[in-house]
Design a protein around this motif. Sequence first.
Motif, PDB file in Angstrom:
ATOM      1  N   LYS A 248       0.833  -1.214   0.000  1.00 19.17           N
ATOM      2  CA  LYS A 248       0.000   0.000   0.000  1.00 19.17           C
ATOM      3  C   LYS A 248       0.865   1.261   0.000  1.00 19.17           C
ATOM      4  CE  LYS A 248      -3.936  -2.267   2.218  1.00 19.17           C
ATOM      5  NZ  LYS A 248      -4.785  -2.387   3.417  1.00 19.17           N
ATOM      6  N   VAL A 249       2.032   1.180   0.646  1.00 16.32           N
ATOM      7  CA  VAL A 249       2.978   2.305   0.593  1.00 16.32           C
ATOM      8  C   VAL A 249       3.421   2.534  -0.851  1.00 16.32           C
ATOM      9  CG1 VAL A 249       5.308   3.062   1.244  1.00 16.32           C
ATOM     10  CG2 VAL A 249       3.799   2.062   2.958  1.00 16.32           C
ATOM     11  N   ALA A 250       3.677   1.432  -1.584  1.00 16.82           N
ATOM     12  CA  ALA A 250       4.093   1.555  -2.983  1.00 16.82           C
ATOM     13  C   ALA A 250       2.999   2.189  -3.828  1.00 16.82           C
ATOM     14  CB  ALA A 250       4.459   0.175  -3.542  1.00 16.82           C
ATOM     15  N   VAL A 251       1.754   1.754  -3.624  1.00 12.63           N
ATOM     16  CA  VAL A 251       0.623   2.313  -4.370  1.00 12.63           C
ATOM     17  C   VAL A 251       0.521   3.817  -4.135  1.00 12.63           C
ATOM     18  CG1 VAL A 251      -1.889   2.333  -4.597  1.00 12.63           C
ATOM     19  CG2 VAL A 251      -0.678   0.149  -4.426  1.00 12.63           C
ATOM     20  N   ALA A 252       0.580   4.229  -2.872  1.00 11.27           N
ATOM     21  CA  ALA A 252       0.459   5.644  -2.532  1.00 11.27           C
ATOM     22  C   ALA A 252       1.624   6.451  -3.095  1.00 11.27           C
ATOM     23  CB  ALA A 252       0.380   5.811  -1.018  1.00 11.27           C
ATOM     24  N   ALA A 253       2.820   5.867  -3.058  1.00 11.01           N
ATOM     25  CA  ALA A 253       3.994   6.587  -3.561  1.00 11.01           C
ATOM     26  C   ALA A 253       3.939   6.733  -5.080  1.00 11.01           C
ATOM     27  CB  ALA A 253       5.272   5.857  -3.139  1.00 11.01           C
ATOM     28  N   TYR A 254       3.517   5.681  -5.796  1.00 13.17           N
ATOM     29  CA  TYR A 254       3.366   5.784  -7.242  1.00 13.17           C
ATOM     30  C   TYR A 254       2.334   6.854  -7.595  1.00 13.17           C
ATOM     31  CZ  TYR A 254       6.196   1.634  -8.309  1.00 13.17           C
ATOM     32  OH  TYR A 254       7.235   0.741  -8.470  1.00 13.17           O
ATOM     33  N   ALA A 255       1.246   6.891  -6.838  1.00 15.55           N
ATOM     34  CA  ALA A 255       0.216   7.912  -7.078  1.00 15.55           C
ATOM     35  C   ALA A 255       0.780   9.314  -6.862  1.00 15.55           C
ATOM     36  CB  ALA A 255      -0.975   7.676  -6.158  1.00 15.55           C
ATOM     37  N   GLU A 256       1.622   9.462  -5.829  1.00 17.32           N
ATOM     38  CA  GLU A 256       2.217  10.771  -5.547  1.00 17.32           C
ATOM     39  C   GLU A 256       3.155  11.205  -6.666  1.00 17.32           C
ATOM     40  OE1 GLU A 256       4.991  13.011  -2.190  1.00 17.32           O
ATOM     41  OE2 GLU A 256       4.155  11.021  -1.747  1.00 17.32           O
ATOM     42  N   ILE A 257       3.907  10.251  -7.215  1.00 16.16           N
ATOM     43  CA  ILE A 257       4.795  10.572  -8.346  1.00 16.16           C
ATOM     44  C   ILE A 257       3.980  11.148  -9.492  1.00 16.16           C
ATOM     45  CG2 ILE A 257       6.270   9.588 -10.149  1.00 16.16           C
ATOM     46  CD1 ILE A 257       7.131   7.471  -8.055  1.00 16.16           C
ATOM     47  N   ILE A 258       2.887  10.474  -9.838  1.00 14.53           N
ATOM     48  CA  ILE A 258       2.046  10.931 -10.955  1.00 14.53           C
ATOM     49  C   ILE A 258       1.462  12.306 -10.672  1.00 14.53           C
ATOM     50  CG2 ILE A 258      -0.051  10.434 -12.280  1.00 14.53           C
ATOM     51  CD1 ILE A 258       0.514   7.426 -11.688  1.00 14.53           C
ATOM     52  N   GLU A 259       0.915  12.479  -9.472  1.00 11.28           N
ATOM     53  CA  GLU A 259       0.295  13.767  -9.113  1.00 11.28           C
ATOM     54  C   GLU A 259       1.303  14.904  -9.179  1.00 11.28           C
ATOM     55  OE1 GLU A 259      -1.185  12.864  -5.235  1.00 11.28           O
ATOM     56  OE2 GLU A 259      -3.244  12.548  -5.945  1.00 11.28           O
ATOM     57  N   ARG A 260       2.485  14.690  -8.608  1.00 10.19           N
ATOM     58  CA  ARG A 260       3.478  15.768  -8.534  1.00 10.19           C
ATOM     59  C   ARG A 260       4.113  16.053  -9.886  1.00 10.19           C
ATOM     60  NH1 ARG A 260       7.405  15.009  -3.592  1.00 10.19           N
ATOM     61  NH2 ARG A 260       8.016  17.079  -4.301  1.00 10.19           N
ATOM     62  N   ARG A 261       4.251  15.025 -10.734  1.00 11.54           N
ATOM     63  CA  ARG A 261       4.750  15.273 -12.094  1.00 11.54           C
ATOM     64  C   ARG A 261       3.751  16.108 -12.885  1.00 11.54           C
ATOM     65  NH1 ARG A 261       7.822  11.591 -14.963  1.00 11.54           N
ATOM     66  NH2 ARG A 261       6.977  12.615 -16.825  1.00 11.54           N
ATOM     67  N   ILE A 262       2.470  15.756 -12.799  1.00  8.49           N
ATOM     68  CA  ILE A 262       1.447  16.505 -13.529  1.00  8.49           C
ATOM     69  C   ILE A 262       1.401  17.955 -13.047  1.00  8.49           C
ATOM     70  CG2 ILE A 262      -1.051  16.734 -13.907  1.00  8.49           C
ATOM     71  CD1 ILE A 262      -1.207  13.677 -13.842  1.00  8.49           C
ATOM     72  N   ALA A 263       1.565  18.146 -11.728  1.00  8.29           N
ATOM     73  CA  ALA A 263       1.507  19.489 -11.138  1.00  8.29           C
ATOM     74  C   ALA A 263       2.781  20.288 -11.379  1.00  8.29           C
ATOM     75  CB  ALA A 263       1.239  19.382  -9.639  1.00  8.29           C
ATOM     76  N   GLY A 264       3.824  19.650 -11.933  1.00 10.73           N
ATOM     77  CA  GLY A 264       5.080  20.349 -12.175  1.00 10.73           C
ATOM     78  C   GLY A 264       5.945  20.490 -10.938  1.00 10.73           C
ATOM     79  N   GLU A 265       5.650  19.708  -9.900  1.00 13.36           N
ATOM     80  CA  GLU A 265       6.410  19.786  -8.648  1.00 13.36           C
ATOM     81  C   GLU A 265       7.557  18.771  -8.604  1.00 13.36           C
ATOM     82  OE1 GLU A 265       2.365  20.901  -6.105  1.00 13.36           O
ATOM     83  OE2 GLU A 265       3.435  19.028  -5.726  1.00 13.36           O
ATOM     84  N   LEU A 266       7.519  17.790  -9.491  1.00 18.51           N
ATOM     85  CA  LEU A 266       8.536  16.748  -9.542  1.00 18.51           C
ATOM     86  C   LEU A 266       8.998  16.628 -10.990  1.00 18.51           C
ATOM     87  CD1 LEU A 266       9.907  14.420  -7.862  1.00 18.51           C
ATOM     88  CD2 LEU A 266       8.074  12.935  -8.696  1.00 18.51           C
ATOM     89  N   HIS A 267      10.281  16.495 -11.177  1.00 18.39           N
ATOM     90  CA  HIS A 267      10.818  16.483 -12.537  1.00 18.39           C
ATOM     91  C   HIS A 267      11.702  15.269 -12.756  1.00 18.39           C
ATOM     92  CE1 HIS A 267       9.375  20.582 -13.135  1.00 18.39           C
ATOM     93  NE2 HIS A 267       9.862  20.848 -11.934  1.00 18.39           N
ATOM     94  N   ARG A 268      11.738  14.823 -14.003  1.00 16.13           N
ATOM     95  CA  ARG A 268      12.629  13.728 -14.382  1.00 16.13           C
ATOM     96  C   ARG A 268      14.069  14.210 -14.337  1.00 16.13           C
ATOM     97  NH1 ARG A 268      10.429  11.146 -19.920  1.00 16.13           N
ATOM     98  NH2 ARG A 268      12.181   9.780 -19.468  1.00 16.13           N
ATOM     99  N   THR A 269      14.981  13.305 -14.014  1.00 17.20           N
ATOM    100  CA  THR A 269      16.396  13.679 -14.022  1.00 17.20           C
ATOM    101  C   THR A 269      16.937  13.738 -15.444  1.00 17.20           C
ATOM    102  OG1 THR A 269      16.988  11.346 -13.725  1.00 17.20           O
ATOM    103  CG2 THR A 269      16.843  12.714 -11.744  1.00 17.20           C
TER     104      THR A 269
END
Length: 210
Positions: A22-43
């Motif tokens: 469940k931690v993995a599910v929540a973390a994957y969801a956070e990656i998607i949300e933050r990438r879409i919002a422009g808060e997380l970027h690919r290296t």
Amino acid sequence: VLRARLADIAWYNDRKLGDTGKVAVAAYAEIIERRIAGELHRTHGDDGHLLDLADIAQRMMIIAARLYKTNALPDFVNEVLTSLFDACIQARSYVAFIKVAEIGLSFKLFEWSTVLAGAEKTVADTEEQDYPMAVQGVWELAERGYGIIGDVDNQKRAQHEIVEQDLKMRDQVGQASAEAHWVRTAIGKLRQFGGNKEWIAKLRSELRDL
């Protein structure tokens, strides 16, 4: 990102670690949300390409489906997949759109009506430089959906657009043999779809010239 990968690996190696999954599910969801919002970027690479997020969404759903009942998925799972679906439409990310739509359909989170409306928006303003095979994939998804819901008129329209993408590929190649390939492909699809006798006759004449 690290939390998602580590939790995923731990859960994969020991399926009894449900809370870790469940931690993995929540973390994957956070990656998607933050990438879409422009808060997380690919290296590396372009953040605008969403296909890698579609891959992440698929992994998120695979784990979630093992940990939760299909009708009892956490709300955030549906919300993040919908956000990614909308982002693919806005970006006209054809291949990612298809993959996210298929994920939503397979896990019964999306209705065909939602997918078809999204497909129409995605291909509403295609540009000359857009790769015809990617656009065709969206029309193929739409053609299948219209067939399932029994919308014959829109199914035929989607079939027409599918063939048009093959003919756009014909226009992008430089050799007669390559052009003939795409004309043959278009004729084959028209025969498969049924009808279209005049269009087939026109293309067969073109094929003979080539």
